[in-house]
Design an enzyme around this catalytic site. Structure first.
Site, short mmCIF file in Angstrom:
data_model
loop_
_atom_site.label_atom_id
_atom_site.label_comp_id
_atom_site.label_asym_id
_atom_site.label_seq_id
_atom_site.Cartn_x
_atom_site.Cartn_y
_atom_site.Cartn_z
N HIS A 137 -2.15 9.64 7.43
CA HIS A 137 -1.23 8.82 6.64
C HIS A 137 -1.75 8.40 5.27
CE1 HIS A 137 2.13 7.98 9.42
NE2 HIS A 137 1.24 8.20 10.36
N LYS A 178 7.49 -3.56 -0.99
CA LYS A 178 6.48 -2.80 -0.25
C LYS A 178 5.25 -3.68 -0.19
CE LYS A 178 7.07 0.36 -3.41
NZ LYS A 178 7.19 1.66 -2.70
N ARG A 179 4.24 -3.29 0.63
CA ARG A 179 3.01 -4.07 0.65
C ARG A 179 2.43 -4.17 -0.76
NH1 ARG A 179 0.83 -5.76 5.79
NH2 ARG A 179 -0.96 -6.34 4.55
N LYS A 197 0.03 0.80 -5.46
CA LYS A 197 1.50 0.79 -5.55
C LYS A 197 1.98 0.26 -6.91
CE LYS A 197 2.02 0.34 -0.53
NZ LYS A 197 2.87 1.47 -0.11
N THR A 234 8.63 5.59 2.66
CA THR A 234 9.91 5.72 3.37
C THR A 234 10.94 4.75 2.80
OG1 THR A 234 8.93 4.33 5.09
CG2 THR A 234 9.10 6.69 5.56
N LYS A 244 15.16 4.98 2.00
CA LYS A 244 16.17 3.97 2.38
C LYS A 244 17.03 3.58 1.18
CE LYS A 244 12.95 2.51 5.88
NZ LYS A 244 11.78 1.68 6.19
#
Length: 862
Positions: free
Chosen positions: A398, A589-590, A595, A697, A701
């Site tokens: 992952h 998101k986290r 990110k 993911t 969405k």
């Protein structure tokens, strides 16, 4: 003018929610009242909202039980190959509405609740019920809001596991999810004075109507001790025992009468635990010490993409693996439903009947544990056992971030799992022999590929163990799988290329469209029918409506309604007036440096500065929302949250800016908040540095729910651009090759800072206390990181990001063209169903065939 429809009447018209047949509604009403009667204690006539929720949950659960038992009987009759998905995380969210969707009960339940409220009965009991309901004014949504999220995951990895369970059931696979029943899930996030504060998530406080304890399947798990080598084999002795108590949760497929099982283990101390002392003080302490054993399943580790090498975490990993393998082997040996007679003893058939999927390296202990069981307990020779093990296990990677890779100290292993250390050493010895034979004299390759990392503290590289002990290794998006083969696992790919595959992630369209966005699901169903819910590729048929005025209007209308609804939610929770005509620009998101929430912050500041500089210009109004949790020990991530809230304090209170720009930090982002926010988003921010986000993911969405994406060519964004057309996404920034080239020549942040005046202004404002006037130095370390040691090269993508955001603004001013791009995106979503992902795992890794066939319902007489 016709009277506007009530929420209830509007919901009744949504066909994707299932038919509200008269018999169904009548049965549900009867069952609901029966459950409510027994839920209420005898000495109180007034029910609370929670009582109604439990009555409804138990009513819906009744519809599951028969199908659940029937499914298990069906599996025992057919004796199919079973799939075991082992994961330390299952981020399930709420269960009630999802169950109603999958059973086709949503409209029937809604109508039953409505009738219960509207039609008081002459009987005293029912009259009391109706009066309570009328007083509470209970809507279905309010009952659903009583349910706690099952937050047994951190983010993408845990939510993926939940989507996979839904798809495995919907595709008729005999599949089981195995994990840990954490007493405390991911912490609840409170924002206090702009800072994240963590609160324990006591999700089981009021009980969980969806689980069933199965003490008859309790299993012992061993720790510590020592090994004894005898002529007839090895014994692991003097161990400490912890019991694993299973709790089962039903997982319904989509309208196919299949109900699979998620089995989560809870740690219990055995009765004799530490009760060797019989003096009073010793006895009391021994009972108190039972907590030490039971701590194993107490709390989820709250780290995402970060390895914390704690003994308790290794205990959790072995605990789930040991209990699960005992269960797998018991089920393999027994063939008849409800029977405990051993019918199968030939372990060479194990890979024909069992597939084990390891969700990341967290359950990697399954490999040495399976070897221990086969060699030490079942007395197979090593070669036979190893062949069985490799053909049974498969591993999903992952992440490529080095700080996330699990590398356990040998010393800890030796103390906690001495027999497993011996087995890992033997696996490694044989593995290195194979490499030496294939690449004679290549000592460096031996070092790189060893399961044991030497130098300083010896460590076991769990990813290497997983690759060697599995027949298939997969990444979770094409670009990620390519990176694994080219860099992180290059040596392994060269030696065994046949093992490496790609399985691009997906999301379940049941939860992430039908359930969370019924308005959009209905608009789609009106054009192309309802089969897309089972076969998301059918969304391609929407392309022929891309110029259809009525369809464009309907899509835009649904989005506007979702925005209005979410705006009400935001105003209630954040006391900020939201302009529902503004662009809803969302990054959830986290919180993590890779990110790049900081890149988003720099755009906010730049846009703010531009509005201030020219307040009379026609700016595209934006409401920018950022949400996500920071790991409690991740200082930089917590500082990023504080910066976002600080920017919001300045921007939201500036009268010059007004409602043209608002910044909201979405507190306590979780599955349930995602279900509310994603359908309302216009713009989805997917802006990680190319080569760092394995897949993502959330990006899928947003795409499915009618948002456009601004993103880098990273993770699944690449495939989203392929499916929808790159011209229908806002792609910017460095590609993976550019990042590599920049690494080679050296990334110097100050070059960008000196060359780009707006970037310099934004950084100077952060550094100078413009956003923290009472503490001018508050964000000094963030600035220092960005200027001197930013691994994720925020400044390198700043200029292109700002230009790309200008294109976003321009298009948003043309709603029709914007909506056409939205339609292309929705039409391109088919690939990103987890049904497609699971069908590929099934055929290409597990060797089972998915089916859309329905099995007979338990009450089906035919």
């Amino acid at each position: 003018m016709s009277k506007p429809l009530s929420d209830h009447d509007r919901r009744k018209q949504i066909s994707v929610r299932g038919l509200a047949g008269i018999e169904n509604v009548s049965d549900l009403k009867q069952n609901f009242n029966r459950h409510l009667h027994f839920t209420l204690v005898k000495d109180r006539n007034v029910a609370t909202k929670r009582d109604y929720y439990f009555a409804l949950a138990n009513t819906v659960r009744d519809h599951l039980i028969g199908r659940w038992i029937r499914t298990q009987q069906y599996y025992y009759e057919k004796d199919p190959k079973r799939v075991y998905y082992i994961s330390l995380e299952f981020y399930m969210g709420r269960t009630l509405q999802n169950t109603m969707v999958n059973l086709g009960l949503e409209n029937a339940c809604d109508e039953a609740m409505y009738q219960v409220r509207q039609t008081p009965s002459p009987s005293h009991w029912f009259a009391v019920v109706c009066v309570c309901l009328l007083q509470l004014g209970l809507e279905m949504e309010e009952l659903e809001d009583m349910e706690e999220d099952a937050g047994l995951g951190n983010g993408g990895l845990g939510r993926l596991a939940a989507c996979f369970l839904d798809s495995m059931a919907s595709l008729g696979l005999a599949a089981y999810g195995y994990g840990i029943r954490y007493e405390f899930g991911i912490f609840n996030q409170k924002i206090v004075n702009g800072w994240q504060v963590e609160e324990a998530d006591d999700w089981l406080r009021y009980g969980n109507p969806w689980e069933k304890a199965r003490p008859e399947y309790m299993r012992p798990v061993h720790f510590y001790g020592r090994t004894e080598h005898h002529p007839d084999g090895v014994k692991w002795v003097d161990t400490q025992v912890v019991l694993a108590l299973p709790y089962d949760t039903p997982i319904p497929g989509y309208r196919n009468n299949i109900v699979n099982t998620m089995r989560l283990w809870s740690a219990k101390a055995p009765c004799e635990f530490n009760l060797k002392d019989f003096n009073v003080g010793g006895y009391i302490q021994a009972v108190l010490d039972r907590n030490l054993a039971e701590n194993i399943s107490r709390v989820l580790y709250p780290n995402d993409n970060f390895f914390e090498g704690k003994e308790l975490r290794l205990k959790q990993e072995y605990f789930v693996v040991s209990a699960t393998l005992q269960d797998i082997i018991r089920r393999f040996k027994v063939s008849k439903f409800g029977s405990r007679e051993i019918a199968r003893t030939d372990f060479s058939k194990l890979p024909d009947k069992v597939a084990i999927q390891l969700n990341d390296t967290h359950p990697a202990m399954a490999i040495p544990e399976l070897m221990r069981v086969l060699v030490d307990e079942e007395k197979l020779n090593w070669e036979t056992a190893w062949d069985i093990c490799v053909r049974t296990c498969a591993y999903t990677n992952h992440t490529v971030l080095p700080e996330a890779l699990e590398r356990w100290p040998v010393e800890l292993f030796a103390h906690l799992l001495p027999r497993h250390l011996e087995i890992v050493y033997e696996i490694n010895r044989r593995h290195l022999e194979v490499i030496a034979a294939k690449y004679p004299g290549d000592v460096d390759r031996l070092r790189r590929m060893s399961l044991i990392e030497e130098g300083g503290q010896k460590r076991i590289n769990m990813a290497h163990l997983c690759i060697v002990g599995s027949h298939a290794v997969n990444g979770v998006a094409q670009i990620h799988s390519d990176i694994l083969k080219a860099t992180v696992f290059k040596d392994f790919y060269e030696m065994e290329p046949h093992k490496f595959q790609n399985k691009t992630n997906g999301i379940t369209p049941r939860r992430w469209l039908v359930m969370c966005n019924p308005g959009l699901a209905e608009v789609i169903a009106e054009r192309i029918g309802e089969d897309f819910i089972r076969d998301l590729d059918q969304l391609r048929n929407l392309i022929k409506f891309v110029n259809d005025e009525a369809f464009i209007r309907d899509i835009a209308k649904v989005k506007q309604e979702n925005k209005m609804k979410f705006a009400v939610h935001l105003e209630e929770h954040y006391k900020v007036k939201i302009n529902p005509n503004s662009m809803f620009d969302v990054q959830v998101k986290r919180i993590h440096e890779y990110k790049r929430q900081l890149l988003n912050c720099l755009h906010i500041i730049t846009y703010y500065n531009r509005i201030k500089k020219d307040p009379n210009k026609q700016w595209t109004p934006r409401t920018i929302m950022i949400g996500g949790k920071a790991a409690p020990g991740y200082h930089t991530a917590k500082m990023i949250i504080r910066l976002i809230t600080a920017i919001g304090e300045v921007v939201n209170n500036d009268p010059v800016v007004g409602d043209r720009l608002k910044v909201i930090f979405l507190e306590n982002y979780r599955v349930t908040l995602a279900e509310k926010g994603i359908p309302a988003a216009d713009l989805s921010e997917q802006i990680s540095t190319a080569g760092t986000e394995a897949s993502g993911t959330g990006n899928m969405k947003f795409m499915l729910n009618g948002a456009l994406t601004i993103g880098t060519m990273d993770g699944a964004n690449v495939e989203m651009a392929e499916e929808a057309g790159e011209e229908n996404l806002f792609i910017f920034g460095m590609r993976v090759d550019d990042v590599e080239a920049l690494d080679k020549r050296g990334y110097h942040a100050e070059e960008y800072y000196n060359r780009l005046p707006e970037l310099k202004q934004a950084i100077d404002q952060i550094a100078g206390g413009f956003f923290s006037p009472k503490q001018p130095d508050l964000f000094k370390e963030i600035v220092n990181m960005l200027m001197h040691h930013d691994r994720f090269k925020v400044f390198a993508d700043y200029e292109d990001y700002i230009k790309c955001q200008e294109k976003v603004n321009a298009l948003y001013k043309n709603p029709k063209e914007w909506t056409k791009k939205v339609i292309y995106n929705i039409a391109g979503c088919g690939k990103f169903s987890s049904d497609r992902t699971i069908a590929q795992y099934a055929r290409e890794i597990w060797g089972v065939e998915p089916t859309l066939e329905k099995i007979p319902a338990p009450d089906d007489k035919h």
